[in-house]
Design a protein around this motif. Structure first.
Motif, PDB file in Angstrom:
ATOM      1  N   LEU A   7      49.200  47.311  30.784  1.00  0.00           N
ATOM      2  CA  LEU A   7      49.418  46.019  31.424  1.00  0.00           C
ATOM      3  C   LEU A   7      48.314  45.060  30.977  1.00  0.00           C
ATOM      4  CD1 LEU A   7      51.062  44.470  33.756  1.00  0.00           C
ATOM      5  CD2 LEU A   7      48.989  44.899  35.075  1.00  0.00           C
ATOM      6  N   PRO A   8      48.554  44.288  29.919  1.00  0.00           N
ATOM      7  CA  PRO A   8      47.562  43.268  29.554  1.00  0.00           C
ATOM      8  C   PRO A   8      47.460  42.273  30.709  1.00  0.00           C
ATOM      9  CG  PRO A   8      49.143  43.623  27.784  1.00  0.00           C
ATOM     10  CD  PRO A   8      49.682  44.310  28.993  1.00  0.00           C
ATOM     11  N   THR A   9      46.245  41.921  31.073  1.00  0.00           N
ATOM     12  CA  THR A   9      46.062  41.036  32.222  1.00  0.00           C
ATOM     13  C   THR A   9      45.114  39.896  31.909  1.00  0.00           C
ATOM     14  OG1 THR A   9      45.419  40.896  34.552  1.00  0.00           O
ATOM     15  CG2 THR A   9      44.211  42.471  33.204  1.00  0.00           C
ATOM     16  N   ASP A  10      45.440  38.743  32.476  1.00  0.00           N
ATOM     17  CA  ASP A  10      44.518  37.613  32.459  1.00  0.00           C
ATOM     18  C   ASP A  10      44.310  37.108  33.880  1.00  0.00           C
ATOM     19  OD1 ASP A  10      46.900  36.366  33.020  1.00  0.00           O
ATOM     20  OD2 ASP A  10      46.915  35.108  31.239  1.00  0.00           O
ATOM     21  N   GLY A  11      44.835  37.862  34.848  1.00  0.00           N
ATOM     22  CA  GLY A  11      44.683  37.498  36.248  1.00  0.00           C
ATOM     23  C   GLY A  11      45.684  36.462  36.735  1.00  0.00           C
ATOM     24  N   SER A  13      49.606  34.644  37.550  1.00  0.00           N
ATOM     25  CA  SER A  13      50.793  35.054  38.294  1.00  0.00           C
ATOM     26  C   SER A  13      51.737  35.871  37.417  1.00  0.00           C
ATOM     27  CB  SER A  13      51.522  33.833  38.865  1.00  0.00           C
ATOM     28  OG  SER A  13      51.991  33.003  37.818  1.00  0.00           O
ATOM     29  N   ALA A  14      51.767  35.603  36.131  1.00  0.00           N
ATOM     30  CA  ALA A  14      52.611  36.383  35.220  1.00  0.00           C
ATOM     31  C   ALA A  14      52.169  37.844  35.231  1.00  0.00           C
ATOM     32  CB  ALA A  14      52.562  35.804  33.812  1.00  0.00           C
ATOM     33  N   THR A  15      50.868  38.083  35.263  1.00  0.00           N
ATOM     34  CA  THR A  15      50.353  39.448  35.322  1.00  0.00           C
ATOM     35  C   THR A  15      50.694  40.092  36.649  1.00  0.00           C
ATOM     36  OG1 THR A  15      48.517  38.903  33.842  1.00  0.00           O
ATOM     37  CG2 THR A  15      48.274  40.857  35.214  1.00  0.00           C
ATOM     38  N   THR A  16      50.568  39.348  37.727  1.00  0.00           N
ATOM     39  CA  THR A  16      50.855  39.886  39.055  1.00  0.00           C
ATOM     40  C   THR A  16      52.299  40.359  39.150  1.00  0.00           C
ATOM     41  OG1 THR A  16      49.199  38.426  40.033  1.00  0.00           O
ATOM     42  CG2 THR A  16      50.829  39.368  41.524  1.00  0.00           C
ATOM     43  N   GLU A  54      27.252  30.982  27.661  1.00  0.00           N
ATOM     44  CA  GLU A  54      27.863  30.530  28.908  1.00  0.00           C
ATOM     45  C   GLU A  54      29.368  30.816  28.901  1.00  0.00           C
ATOM     46  OE1 GLU A  54      28.711  26.351  31.229  1.00  0.00           O
ATOM     47  OE2 GLU A  54      26.952  26.489  29.931  1.00  0.00           O
ATOM     48  N   VAL A  55      30.014  30.552  27.784  1.00  0.00           N
ATOM     49  CA  VAL A  55      31.455  30.834  27.648  1.00  0.00           C
ATOM     50  C   VAL A  55      31.688  32.336  27.754  1.00  0.00           C
ATOM     51  CG1 VAL A  55      33.421  30.760  26.050  1.00  0.00           C
ATOM     52  CG2 VAL A  55      31.963  28.742  26.325  1.00  0.00           C
ATOM     53  N   ARG A  56      30.856  33.127  27.091  1.00  0.00           N
ATOM     54  CA  ARG A  56      30.991  34.587  27.156  1.00  0.00           C
ATOM     55  C   ARG A  56      30.856  35.074  28.603  1.00  0.00           C
ATOM     56  NH1 ARG A  56      31.025  38.654  23.758  1.00  0.00           N
ATOM     57  NH2 ARG A  56      30.242  37.479  21.994  1.00  0.00           N
ATOM     58  N   ARG A  57      29.853  34.582  29.320  1.00  0.00           N
ATOM     59  CA  ARG A  57      29.657  34.981  30.715  1.00  0.00           C
ATOM     60  C   ARG A  57      30.876  34.627  31.562  1.00  0.00           C
ATOM     61  NH1 ARG A  57      24.425  33.559  29.926  1.00  0.00           N
ATOM     62  NH2 ARG A  57      24.757  31.442  30.643  1.00  0.00           N
ATOM     63  N   SER A  58      31.403  33.434  31.351  1.00  0.00           N
ATOM     64  CA  SER A  58      32.576  32.994  32.102  1.00  0.00           C
ATOM     65  C   SER A  58      33.778  33.899  31.820  1.00  0.00           C
ATOM     66  CB  SER A  58      32.910  31.544  31.735  1.00  0.00           C
ATOM     67  OG  SER A  58      34.092  31.133  32.359  1.00  0.00           O
ATOM     68  N   LEU A  59      34.005  34.217  30.560  1.00  0.00           N
ATOM     69  CA  LEU A  59      35.114  35.096  30.199  1.00  0.00           C
ATOM     70  C   LEU A  59      34.909  36.505  30.750  1.00  0.00           C
ATOM     71  CD1 LEU A  59      35.699  33.925  26.518  1.00  0.00           C
ATOM     72  CD2 LEU A  59      37.168  33.477  28.491  1.00  0.00           C
ATOM     73  N   GLU A  60      33.684  36.981  30.738  1.00  0.00           N
ATOM     74  CA  GLU A  60      33.390  38.301  31.293  1.00  0.00           C
ATOM     75  C   GLU A  60      33.620  38.332  32.805  1.00  0.00           C
ATOM     76  OE1 GLU A  60      32.753  41.167  29.818  1.00  0.00           O
ATOM     77  OE2 GLU A  60      32.711  40.352  27.793  1.00  0.00           O
ATOM     78  N   GLU A  61      33.270  37.243  33.489  1.00  0.00           N
ATOM     79  CA  GLU A  61      33.535  37.155  34.932  1.00  0.00           C
ATOM     80  C   GLU A  61      35.035  37.168  35.210  1.00  0.00           C
ATOM     81  OE1 GLU A  61      31.547  33.914  36.950  1.00  0.00           O
ATOM     82  OE2 GLU A  61      29.654  34.406  35.970  1.00  0.00           O
ATOM     83  N   GLU A  62      35.795  36.403  34.421  1.00  0.00           N
ATOM     84  CA  GLU A  62      37.252  36.409  34.554  1.00  0.00           C
ATOM     85  C   GLU A  62      37.794  37.817  34.355  1.00  0.00           C
ATOM     86  OE1 GLU A  62      39.255  33.638  32.000  1.00  0.00           O
ATOM     87  OE2 GLU A  62      38.024  31.952  32.686  1.00  0.00           O
ATOM     88  N   ALA A  63      37.283  38.502  33.351  1.00  0.00           N
ATOM     89  CA  ALA A  63      37.730  39.862  33.062  1.00  0.00           C
ATOM     90  C   ALA A  63      37.450  40.788  34.233  1.00  0.00           C
ATOM     91  CB  ALA A  63      37.043  40.385  31.800  1.00  0.00           C
ATOM     92  N   THR A  64      36.246  40.705  34.772  1.00  0.00           N
ATOM     93  CA  THR A  64      35.874  41.556  35.894  1.00  0.00           C
ATOM     94  C   THR A  64      36.794  41.325  37.083  1.00  0.00           C
ATOM     95  OG1 THR A  64      33.572  41.656  35.176  1.00  0.00           O
ATOM     96  CG2 THR A  64      34.009  42.125  37.508  1.00  0.00           C
TER      97      THR A  64
END
Length: 144
Positions: A7-11, A13-16, A54-64
């Motif tokens: 299940l590829p996820t980006d968080g 509604s499509a993933t949900t 900063e972008v990397r941190r933001s993407l990592e937070e989204e991933a988490t």
């Protein structure tokens, strides 16, 4: 038949909604669901040198957040999750993980489009996965 479901996820509604389908199949087959978040390296390349971290941190937070939400939901349904995070170009990383983890089925959500909208979406990650996968892909159409 389906022991491992990706299940590829980006968080989103499509993933949900796609997760609902993955869970139904996983529960019936006693399968493991693999939520996968791809940190899109194109976003990192596009960032200015002084904002890359900063972008990397933001993407990592989204991933988490996306992976934690999926993991909790999967566990709540009594299904085994195996979360993963990769960096790369999404469709390539999804297909690479599917091969690496010996995935039997990929379940992805996409927003339903028609006519010109569908043509405009030909470059979407879901479409690229469908066109290049050597295994079944269940595409869950999500209404807007």
């Amino acid at each position: 038949m389906y022991d491992d479901i990706l299940l590829p996820t980006d968080g989103s509604s499509a993933t949900t909604e796609a997760l609902d389908h993955a869970l139904t199949i996983a529960a019936d087959k006693d399968a493991t669901v693999h939520p996968l978040y791809i940190v899109d390296k194109r976003h990192l390349r596009a960032a200015d040198d002084d904002t890359t971290e900063e972008v990397r941190r933001s993407l990592e937070e989204e991933a988490t957040h996306a992976l934690d939400d999926a993991r909790v939901r999967i566990e709540d349904e009594g299904v085994t999750p195996e979360t993963a995070r990769r960096e790369g170009i999404p469709h390539r990383a999804i297909l690479g993980y599917a091969e690496e983890a010996d995935i039997d089925l990929i379940v992805m959500g996409t927003h339903g489009k028609n006519g010109r909208e569908r043509l405009a979406q030909l470059g979407s990650t879901t479409e690229r996965v469908v066109k290049n996968a050597d295994l079944p892909v269940l595409v869950v159409e999500i209404g807007d």
